[in-house]
Design a protein around this motif. Structure first.
Motif: not given
Lengths: 328, 823
Positions: B483-504, B540-546
């Motif tokens: 539940k937590v995961a699904s409710s969090a997945s479209d939250s701004p916080a989740f997006k921000e986190e994933q944008h961070l991760v996406a920069r790795i 996507p960023p991973l693929m671009f890196a590739a």
């Protein structure tokens, strides 16, 4: 005629004391009366002067004799008119006759005056010179009082000033409640002296509000059933404000010169004695008083009037009782 | 209570006013005795026990103002030759002690000025006599007055009272004694009165503390004070008193005072003593704040002066020893408090020893050992979330965050760091992980080793995957987590986190392409474990890196070939890569397929097209074909929205026009497919547009021989350039488009006209001039028939096209060709 004349003519008697310039004078007050300013003599000093008897011009005075006395006496206030003379010296100026003009008589008394003038609570000791013109009906009298102060002689001074003299040192207390140790630097103080001391608090379980040092004068006058003992506080000098704790040490420094003190008198003419006590008083928050009295001897130093000297190279205003180790 | 206070104070003020008035009048008539009497009466007000400290202070200040005038009067007397000795003695006859001692201090000050006695003797006398006031508050104020009086009259170095008057040692011992006694009075205040008034008493004590502190300030102001003096005679005495008084408030305040009052270099020189003292303070004293204050003070000192910590002072070791001792001895100290200490030490190490990694590591190790000793880990695993637990968690977070800004990636080398992180509950761990990632990103520090990448992912686990995926928690927790995961997945916080991760993926940089690939593989494994929600952001960023790696690997392979041919390479010799370009493309293929199957077909499709272009550039025509094919498959299965279909088809057309090395058969197969899809679009207008567009695929513009392609040497260069042209089919497309447009929207005619003109101009052999003329007349007719259907934009467009034709007709080189177009 002559009878009438003797009624109307009163000679004026004036007593002039010699050597008054530079002489110490003191103001005394007897039994709350008006202050009187008097010259001070020492006991072995001659009292000399002149007596002027002025006869109004054209009058003559018949008399049974003219004499001068120097009297030292003690007076108990509660026994009016019962003065005990211990010194009476008489000089005859004139034998019975008639005085027709003013005349001046020199006098000098060289007798030792053994006691000091004193004006206490129940007793006084005083010296005076009295000139009497004895007449048939009423005598013509003039008195002049003077004060006597006796300075310690070399021998007593040496005893009093013995630097090795023991101070007063005591440990007093109430078990499990208050335990103090106090010390005064001497037992004998001259009247310009400074009492130095210290109080160590060894145990304090009561809530002390303040502590003071009182100088008490105890006067004993009269003998037998008519003896009166009375005490008065010369000063209550606050030594400490508030409650100390164990281990505290509070200094004492009391200047005597500003106090109205006399030397200690022991049995003056068997009529009275004056003793002094230092009373250390602690007052707690419930106004209970805890005290300890210690007699001290006051004495008059010969060089009393000279400038206050440096003592031990230090101004006496800065003097302290010496430190010592105290077991707390 | 308050009213009474006001009343008491007013009464006292009245007396002070009255007495000071008479005192001044007596001074004016030069009657010392009378002036003294009135001064005494005025000072008698300070004997009161009725006022609170604050009001007593008011009264004290008022009286001090008046007493200052009396002191000035004494000074005038002194200057005119009057001996102070006698006045000093005279004031001692006052029977009441409080006024007596104030006057004694007042006269004593002038007495010092007169130099009739050595300053040290007078000071010694004053400090001794003043003991008579044992009442805490009255004593404190009196002692404060003594410090005021003695302020400029100490036998300090350079003072006129130095020499016969004493030396700086006398000044020091005077101030030290006053300090000690003042402190004792202050402490005693605590033990007076009823127990229930404790709070009020403590407040009152706080109001009075400055009266004690002033003495330390005076000490610090002595000219003759140097480090040796401080170390040998001041600090030991002060410390002795602090320890001896055994009072929490006093110890806290005075330790703080020492730090603030004395200069930095003194602290550096005596750090050991100071810290030893800290370990011996009362249990309730908050040593941490004291230590923090000291650390800050030193750190700021070095920051301000730009110096480094002198090597001979083992400050870190000393602080560390101190903290260790504290933790050992204060067994009831909470975990959070011990962690705060470690945090403070960490910050100190970071500030004062930049680059000393082992210090930071030491702190973290110690902290992690501290946690291990308690039941914190098990408690937090059990989901205990009481306040203390929370606080501890917060503290671990703070501890972990502090080194980030200066160390960032280097924390990866500290095993304790990740160990500590694992103690955090998931959400807090996530916070720290975000902070870590943010600092890594903001510093743009590259990740250049596989182990580094692995460590990083170990530390940021909560960002990369869900909690239940990471730990084998019990099944009933799973539901909650889901539940937590699904409710969090479209939250701004989740997006921000994933944008961070996406920069790795963009941080993975290394000279060796093989290393990069290995890092990419590690990253992909991590991303894959994150579930479909995350993959959408991270793949996507991973693929671009590739993709960009593929380009580098290809270049490397080319250089190897050149090297084999004996050419000198500008950047030195190159070794053949372990992982070939093909391998990279294979990984890409796998990855994109995974992306497509986890619910992200559209980005996957676009990425396939990107990959196709990249493969084409590297001459891997078969692979490129595969990529386009995959993209087409996705189009077929997944792209259902008509608008997206249009967008997708545009992308296909663009990609195919950009590919140069497909075989003719492959190319034809693909473009036929696209023409078919275009023809199948639902909206007529779209159909018409896209069919017209795909006509380009059949008659593509001339391909630039080598532009936009990588320079290729060796074997792959033999791949032939695609040459394809089928003008008939392009015409077919155009006619089909026109036909559809006629039924759909006449506005489209103008676009068709443009396209016809284009083909006409590039000499498409099947496009005849009459087509254009016909189309123009068709447009004119249609527009004339019903003007209402014509959009203003279309009209403008049409006008522009016509004027373009006219323009061409007037240019000599085109005039002949365009002349026949008439309308």
């Amino acid at each position: 005629m002559s009878l009438f004349a003797s009624f109307t003519t009163n000679p004026t008697i004036t007593i002039n004391l010699n050597n008054q310039e530079g002489r110490l004078r003191k103001t005394i007050r007897v039994q709350g009366g008006d202050p009187i300013d008097l010259p001070v003599y020492s006991g072995n000093e001659n009292v000399s002067g002149t007596v002027d008897i002025s006869v109004p011009p054209g009058k003559k005075i018949e008399h049974q004799g003219v004499r001068i006395e120097m009297i030292g006496q003690t007076e108990l206030y509660f026994e009016r008119g019962n003065a005990a003379k211990f010194t009476t010296l008489v000089r005859e100026f004139e034998s019975a006759g008639t005085m027709t003009q003013s005349k001046t008589y020199p006098f000098e008394f060289s007798t030792e005056k053994p006691y000091e003038s004193y004006s206490g609570m129940n007793v006084r000791l005083r010296y005076f010179i009295r000139v009497t013109i004895t007449r048939n009906y009423s005598n013509c009298v003039k008195e002049q009082e003077f004060l006597v102060q006796n300075y310690a002689n070399a021998a007593t001074q040496a005893v009093n000033q013995d630097t090795a003299q023991q101070g007063i040192k005591m440990e007093v207390g109430i078990e499990d409640c208050l335990h103090i140790e106090f010390e005064f630097d001497k037992q004998r103080y001259h009247l310009q002296d400074v009492i130095l001391g210290k109080i160590y608090f060894l145990l304090v379980r009561i809530k002390i509000k303040f502590m003071e040092l009182a100088v008490i004068r105890r006067e004993a006058a009269g003998v037998g059933p008519n003896s009166y003992n009375e005490s008065e506080n010369i000063v209550k000098f606050e030594l400490m404000d508030g409650a100390p704790i164990k281990g505290e040490c509070v200094p004492i420094r009391l200047f005597l010169s500003h106090l109205d003190l006399t030397p200690t008198y022991r049995s003056v003419n068997n009529v009275f004695s004056v003793k002094y006590y230092l009373n250390l008083v602690l007052v707690d928050e419930e106004d209970r008083r805890y005290f300890k009295q210690q007699e001290v001897v006051f004495w008059r130093r010969a060089d009393e009037q000279s400038a206050v000297p440096l003592e031990g190279g230090q101004h006496r205003g800065l003097r302290m009782a010496p430190d010592r180790m105290v077991n707390v | 209570m308050e009213e009474e206070q006001v009343k008491y104070l007013e009464e006292a003020f009245k007396v002070v006013k009255n007495q000071s008035f008479h005192m001044k009048r007596a001074m004016d008539t030069d009657n010392l005795k009378l002036a003294l009497d009135h001064a005494t009466e005025m000072l008698r007000e300070l004997r009161t026990g009725l006022l609170t400290p604050k009001n007593y202070y008011e009264l004290y200040m008022k009286i001090m103002d008046e007493l200052r005038e009396f002191e000035e009067y004494l000074q005038t007397l002194q200057r005119s030759g009057r001996s102070m000795v006698e006045i000093y003695e005279r004031v001692q006859c006052c029977a009441a002690i409080v006024p007596r001692l104030y006057l004694l201090c007042c006269v004593g000050g002038v007495y010092i000025t007169s130099k009739e006695a050595p300053a040290k003797d007078i000071l010694k006398d004053l400090i001794e006599m003043i003991k008579g006031v044992q009442h805490p508050m009255r004593g404190l104020f009196l002692r404060h007055y003594l410090t005021q009086v003695s302020k400029n009259r100490l036998p300090d170095v350079g003072s006129p009272y130095e020499g016969i008057g004493g030396n700086v040692h006398d000044a020091i011992s005077f101030l030290l004694q006053n300090f000690t006694e003042a402190n004792r009075l202050w402490v005693r205040l605590q033990h007076q009165g009823a127990a229930k008034d404790r709070k009020r008493r403590e407040k009152e004590r706080m109001d009075l503390r400055i009266l004690v502190g002033t003495n330390l300030v005076r000490l610090s102001q002595l000219e003759g004070l140097d480090l040796a003096e401080y170390k040998n005679s001041i600090l030991p005495k002060v410390v002795e008193e602090i320890l001896a008084c055994k009072d929490t408030i006093a110890q806290s305040y005075l330790m703080e005072c020492i730090i603030q009052v004395f200069p930095d270099d003194f602290h550096l020189g005596t750090l050991e003593v100071f810290l030893q003292t800290c370990t011996s303070l009362k249990e309730k004293v908050n040593v941490r704040t004291i230590l923090e204050l000291m650390m800050d003070r030193l750190a700021n000192h070095f920051a301000a002066t730009g110096q480094n910590m002198p090597a001979e002072i083992p400050a870190f070791k000393l602080f560390n020893d101190c903290i260790t001792t504290l933790i050992e001895e204060r067994t009831n100290m909470s975990l959070v408090e011990t962690l705060r200490l470690q945090t403070a030490l960490t910050n100190f190490a970071l500030k004062c020893y930049p680059g000393k990694m082992d210090y930071v590591n030491h702190c973290l190790t110690a902290a992690s050992a501290l946690i291990a000793k308690t039941d914190f880990a098990t408690a937090s695993a059990a989901g205990g979330d009481d306040a203390r637990q929370d606080e501890t968690t917060q503290q671990i977070e703070t501890l972990l965050s502090s080194p980030l800004s200066s160390l960032s990636l280097r924390v990866l080398d500290m095993p304790s760091y990740s160990k500590l992180m694992s103690y955090l509950p998931w959400s807090n761990w996530k916070q720290v992980a975000s902070a870590l990632l943010r600092s890594v990103i903001s510093l743009n520090s590259p990740l250049s080793e596989v182990t580094q990448v692995e460590q990083l992912f170990a530390m940021i686990t909560p960002l990369v995957r869900d909690q239940n995926a990471a730990s084998s928690s019990s099944s009933n927790n799973d539901e909650d987590n889901a539940k937590v995961a699904s409710s969090a997945s479209d939250s701004p916080a989740f997006k921000e986190e994933q944008h961070l991760v996406a920069r790795i993926p963009h941080l993975l940089r290394a000279d060796d392409t093989d290393t990069v690939l290995e890092m990419l593989i590690v990253t992909r494994t991590q991303f894959t474990s994150g579930g479909s929600q995350r993959i959408g952001y991270t793949y996507p960023p991973l693929m671009f890196a590739a993709l960009s790696l593929a380009k580098r690997v290809f270049q490397r392979e080319q250089q190897v070939v050149l090297q084999a041919e004996g050419q000198e390479l500008p950047n030195g010799p190159v070794t053949p890569p372990r992982f070939s370009t093909k391998k990279v493309f294979h990984i890409l293929m796998d990855g994109l397929n995974h992306l497509a199957t986890t619910g992200h077909p559209e980005p996957a499709m676009r990425l396939f097209l990107q990959a196709a272009q990249a493969a084409d550039q590297s001459r891997f025509s078969a692979i490129a074909y595969e990529f386009v094919k995959e993209a087409l498959l996705l189009y077929e299965c997944e792209v259902t929205d008509s608008r997206q279909q249009v967008v997708a088809l545009h992308a296909f057309v663009g990609t195919l026009l950009n590919m140069h090395y497909l075989t003719v058969e492959d190319y034809e197969a693909l473009i036929t497919k696209i023409a078919q899809y275009s023809n199948k679009l639902l909206k007529k207008a779209d159909q018409s547009k896209l069919v017209a567009l795909s006509s380009l695929l059949f008659f593509p513009p001339a391909r630039p021989s080598a532009a936009n392609t990588l320079e290729v040497v060796g074997a792959p260069a033999q791949v032939p350039l695609l040459a394809y042209s089928d003008p008939d089919r392009s015409l077919e497309c155009m006619q089909r488009a026109l036909k559809v447009a006629r039924n759909a929207n006449p506005n489209l005619f103008v676009e068709m006209l443009d396209r016809y003109l284009y083909y006409f101009e590039i000499d498409n052999p099947v496009i005849q001039v009459q087509y254009i003329v016909g189309l123009i007349s068709l447009i004119n007719e249609t527009f004339a028939a019903d003007r209402s259907v014509v959009l203003p934009a279309t009209e403008a467009h049409y006008r522009n096209t016509l004027s373009y034709i006219r323009g061409r007709q007037q240019q000599p080189e085109f005039a002949e060709k365009f002349a026949p177009i008439q309308w």
